[in-house]
Design a protein around this motif. Structure first.
Motif, PDB file in Angstrom:
ATOM      1  N   LEU A 222       4.338 -41.112  82.340  1.00 38.24           N
ATOM      2  CA  LEU A 222       5.357 -40.390  81.884  1.00 38.24           C
ATOM      3  C   LEU A 222       4.244 -39.612  80.867  1.00 38.24           C
ATOM      4  N   ASN A 223       4.265 -38.059  80.782  1.00 37.20           N
ATOM      5  CA  ASN A 223       3.775 -37.527  80.179  1.00 37.20           C
ATOM      6  C   ASN A 223       4.795 -36.091  79.435  1.00 37.20           C
ATOM      7  N   SER A 224       5.817 -36.002  80.181  1.00 36.32           N
ATOM      8  CA  SER A 224       7.222 -34.707  80.114  1.00 36.32           C
ATOM      9  C   SER A 224       8.193 -35.401  80.387  1.00 36.32           C
ATOM     10  N   LEU A 225       9.447 -34.503  80.626  1.00 32.79           N
ATOM     11  CA  LEU A 225      11.655 -35.339  80.574  1.00 32.79           C
ATOM     12  C   LEU A 225      11.370 -34.133  81.190  1.00 32.79           C
ATOM     13  N   GLU A 226      10.107 -32.941  81.713  1.00 30.70           N
ATOM     14  CA  GLU A 226      11.015 -31.915  83.226  1.00 30.70           C
ATOM     15  C   GLU A 226      11.823 -33.078  84.327  1.00 30.70           C
ATOM     16  N   ASP A 227      11.246 -33.386  84.818  1.00 29.60           N
ATOM     17  CA  ASP A 227      11.878 -33.663  86.243  1.00 29.60           C
ATOM     18  C   ASP A 227      12.554 -35.495  85.954  1.00 29.60           C
ATOM     19  N   LEU A 228      13.610 -35.361  85.337  1.00 28.12           N
ATOM     20  CA  LEU A 228      13.901 -37.116  84.936  1.00 28.12           C
ATOM     21  C   LEU A 228      14.882 -36.155  84.633  1.00 28.12           C
ATOM     22  N   ASP A 229      15.660 -36.891  85.895  1.00 29.11           N
ATOM     23  CA  ASP A 229      18.081 -36.872  85.999  1.00 29.11           C
ATOM     24  C   ASP A 229      17.898 -37.903  84.583  1.00 29.11           C
ATOM     25  N   SER A 230      18.816 -37.946  83.853  1.00 25.28           N
ATOM     26  CA  SER A 230      19.371 -38.403  82.985  1.00 25.28           C
ATOM     27  C   SER A 230      20.542 -39.016  83.648  1.00 25.28           C
ATOM     28  N   ASP A 231      20.751 -39.198  84.888  1.00 30.25           N
ATOM     29  CA  ASP A 231      21.846 -39.567  85.442  1.00 30.25           C
ATOM     30  C   ASP A 231      20.882 -41.133  86.250  1.00 30.25           C
ATOM     31  N   SER A 232      20.028 -40.969  86.541  1.00 36.75           N
ATOM     32  CA  SER A 232      19.821 -41.434  87.187  1.00 36.75           C
ATOM     33  C   SER A 232      19.962 -43.506  87.202  1.00 36.75           C
ATOM     34  N   ARG A 233      19.705 -43.823  87.612  1.00 33.59           N
ATOM     35  CA  ARG A 233      19.710 -44.993  87.421  1.00 33.59           C
ATOM     36  C   ARG A 233      18.573 -45.808  86.035  1.00 33.59           C
ATOM     37  N   PHE A 234      17.158 -46.016  86.698  1.00 28.81           N
ATOM     38  CA  PHE A 234      16.221 -46.270  85.074  1.00 28.81           C
ATOM     39  C   PHE A 234      16.011 -44.851  84.382  1.00 28.81           C
ATOM     40  N   SER A 235      16.175 -43.803  84.693  1.00 29.77           N
ATOM     41  CA  SER A 235      16.025 -43.182  83.338  1.00 29.77           C
ATOM     42  C   SER A 235      15.816 -43.251  81.789  1.00 29.77           C
ATOM     43  N   ASP A 236      16.245 -44.298  81.736  1.00 30.91           N
ATOM     44  CA  ASP A 236      16.216 -45.253  80.178  1.00 30.91           C
ATOM     45  C   ASP A 236      15.288 -45.966  80.121  1.00 30.91           C
ATOM     46  N   PHE A 237      14.616 -46.378  80.629  1.00 34.57           N
ATOM     47  CA  PHE A 237      13.674 -46.990  81.154  1.00 34.57           C
ATOM     48  C   PHE A 237      12.096 -45.979  80.337  1.00 34.57           C
ATOM     49  N   PHE A 238      12.490 -44.984  81.144  1.00 33.32           N
ATOM     50  CA  PHE A 238      11.275 -43.535  80.944  1.00 33.32           C
ATOM     51  C   PHE A 238      11.042 -43.566  79.908  1.00 33.32           C
ATOM     52  N   THR A 239      10.572 -44.092  78.290  1.00 32.44           N
ATOM     53  CA  THR A 239      10.332 -43.647  77.166  1.00 32.44           C
ATOM     54  C   THR A 239       9.181 -43.596  76.587  1.00 32.44           C
ATOM     55  N   ALA A 240       8.725 -42.862  75.646  1.00 29.80           N
ATOM     56  CA  ALA A 240       7.809 -43.248  75.099  1.00 29.80           C
ATOM     57  C   ALA A 240       7.622 -44.415  74.764  1.00 29.80           C
TER      58      ALA A 240
END
Length: 606
Positions: A222-240
């Motif tokens: 992960l280096n940006s939130l550009e491609d991250l869909d907030s509605d996707s099941r595991f998006s909450d784990f994509f954190t700094a």
């Protein structure tokens, strides 16, 4: 619903701006788009290299493309195809995006750049009608060279079936979510723990293993939130925070079986962020320098206890690894102990009923592992049947038929509706049916128990299996046999199909397994069982294996073989007594599965 258009636009600011000015829908309408780095007019790759490809959806595609143009990770992409339909809404676009990602990952010609943060499989109004139209989108993209293979070719491939770009079942997704939560807690506190995921054949244990590896790799990158869909099941784990925890995190996937390991390596080779070296044998783990942060072990039941290995070299390695890890050549130590010693966290995927050789981990060790993880709340169960379209009762029914205990009470036949479950009186008839099913839908194979010598190992002109006038050969390759060129003409063993899906499977039950009508029980004939490692006594541990022990292994082998078929399972038993016994439980009626409601050609491919 076929009134869609696919516009091809150069992936550059002037071209995107020009396209925006042509129609309000170009910047204010839900669309799906495909970015790639192939500028040829027909989209075909001339040098057979994997093409980088990214699939997205947006209500404002021009604004989204401008964001991508600013992204260093997408600077090398050259063109975009925009799919616009007057009746598409946001839900349809999310679904089509997920469908195209899955198909492109399975095609084998593309390296998908999307993160694996949860493929969408949501319900919405008229979903099946819209999905039926996805085929037309696929066909047009294939005509433009975006796809290199047909839908059946993709969906029959191991690359598609084992791709990390999957829409998980609810129990799979729940397990992954809880596992990730526990893993990141342990990673932040320095704790050590083991997790067990249990499941019957076809519940997707291998899919979960691959999915987890890809998900963790994507979080680490992960280096940006550009491609991250907030509605996707595991998006909450994509954190700094999680990204920092995973920096320099050493992750490995352990696969004991040679055939499945080779197939998974190919999946890793063609998946962005993964590398085939991440897929290892237990010996490679034992010999590796240092300690892994996480080892995910697929088919844990196939790990070995101390036993005579297939070669003297491996016997020597078993001794060397055990001494280096534990200070002495302790015969009580198994490959499971190596995994525990070489990693801080472990995830074990297992089904004890799929142990097929005496060298496999003993039942009591697997039971202890399950009990320990239950006690710590780190045990998960997969229940949804993803493979066999007969439903979740089919696996238990097969195991019930093959129960090695004497029949104390009469057993009743179960019906599985349109699932093509049949017993045959001759192997010739069954082989003809497999040929026909393969012509209809592909990926239909013959398999058998190890009840014949493997003569073709030494003489390629010989035949291994001879039943009446029918002469057959064992599998000519030990790796990814189900996809090999000669597979239809050959017969696979449990070691070449365990962990794989087949559309239709024809199972030959040899004379190693028979039925005694007087005692009302199954029994084995040791001299008709030709797997030397399957009946070898364990001198190292001083264990001998009785006929009852071998009966348990052999019935479990046939249970594995009989649970490979997605749309149908065919059975031929060489022993007349066993044929008569099976006729009480397996129908022999004539079927026409080509017209069956279960046939994949009659279903929208999801």
């Amino acid at each position: 619903m076929t009134s869609f258009q696919i516009a091809r636009v150069e992936f550059a600011r002037p071209a995107v701006a020009t396209w925006r000015s042509q129609d309000e829908k170009h910047w204010n309408w839900p669309v799906v788009y495909v970015l790639d780095n192939d500028s040829r007019p027909d989209g075909r790759n001339s040098n057979n290299a994997l093409r980088d490809i990214y699939v997205g959806e947006s209500l404002n595609v021009v604004g989204r493309l401008r964001q991508h143009l600013e992204s260093p990770a997408k600077q090398h992409l050259t063109n975009v195809r925009i799919i616009l339909h007057e009746k598409y809404n946001k839900s349809v676009c999310l679904d089509l995006e997920s469908y195209l990602i899955r198909m492109m990952a399975g095609d084998g010609a593309n390296q998908v750049l999307n993160r694996n943060n949860g493929i969408t499989d949501a319900q919405y109004y008229q979903r099946e009608e819209y999905r039926a139209g996805f085929r037309a989108v696929f066909d047009q993209l294939r005509s433009a060279g975006v796809f290199t293979r047909s839908i059946p070719e993709i969906e029959n491939s191991s690359l598609f079936k084992l791709s990390p770009y999957k829409a998980l079942t609810e129990d799979q997704a729940n397990s992954v979510e809880e596992i990730l939560t526990s893993f990141f807690i342990d990673l932040s506190t320095g704790g050590r723990s083991a997790i067990v995921i249990q499941g019957d054949p076809g519940t997707g244990k291998t899919v979960v293993a691959i999915y987890l590896v890809k998900l963790l790799v994507d979080i680490a990158a992960l280096n940006s939130l550009e491609d991250l869909d907030s509605d996707s099941r595991f998006s909450d784990f994509f954190t700094a925070t999680n990204q920092r925890l995973l920096q320099n995190c050493r992750i490995g996937l352990v696969v004991p079986q040679q055939s499945l390991r080779g197939t998974i390596k190919d999946v890793f080779r063609k998946t962005r962020g993964l590398h085939p070296d991440m897929v290892m044998t237990p010996f490679q783990v034992g010999e590796a320098d240092g300690v892994f942060d996480l080892l995910i072990v697929d088919e844990t039941h196939r790990l070995n206890q101390r036993a005579n290995q297939p070669s003297g070299v491996l016997n020597g390695k078993f001794t060397t690894i055990t001494r280096e890890l534990f200070g002495s050549d302790d015969f009580s130590k198994s490959q499971l102990d190596w995994i525990l010693a070489k990693s801080r966290q472990q995830i074990f995927l297992l089904d004890a009923m799929q142990s097929v050789r005496p060298a496999d981990l003993p039942q009591e060790r697997l039971s202890g592992l399950v009990a320990d993880t239950r006690a710590t709340g780190r045990h998960f169960q997969l229940r949804t049947q993803m493979r066999v379209q007969a439903g979740s009762d089919f696996v238990s029914y097969i195991r019930w038929i093959l129960d090695p205990n004497p029949l104390s009470v009469p057993r009743a036949r179960l019906s599985f509706g349109e699932y093509d479950f049949r017993a045959f009186d001759t192997v010739e008839e069954m082989r003809d049916e497999i040929f026909q099913r393969n012509a209809d839908v592909g990926l239909s194979r013959m398999v058998a128990g190890y009840a014949w010598e493997w003569k073709t190992q030494k003489d390629k002109t010989a035949f291994d299996i001879e039943i009446g006038d029918t002469r057959l050969r064992w599998n000519s390759t030990p790796t990814d046999w189900v996809s090999s060129d000669n597979a239809l003409q050959e017969v696979g063993s449990v070691h070449t199909v365990q962990g794989y899906d087949l559309n239709y499977v024809g199972v030959i039950i040899g004379l190693d397994l028979r039925f005694d009508p007087l005692r009302r029980r199954l029994f084995i004939v040791r001299d008709s069982y030709f797997d030397k490692k399957g009946k070898e006594n364990n001198r190292a541990l001083g264990r001998t294996y009785s006929d009852d022990d071998l009966l348990r292994f052999i019935t479990q082998i046939y249970a594995v073989l009989l649970t490979r078929g997605i749309w149908g399972t065919y059975v031929y038993a060489c022993d007349p007594g066993l044929r008569a016994y099976l006729s009480d439980f397996i129908p022999s009626r004539s079927r026409n599965p080509v017209n069956s409601a279960l046939n994949p050609n009659n279903h929208t491919i999801l």
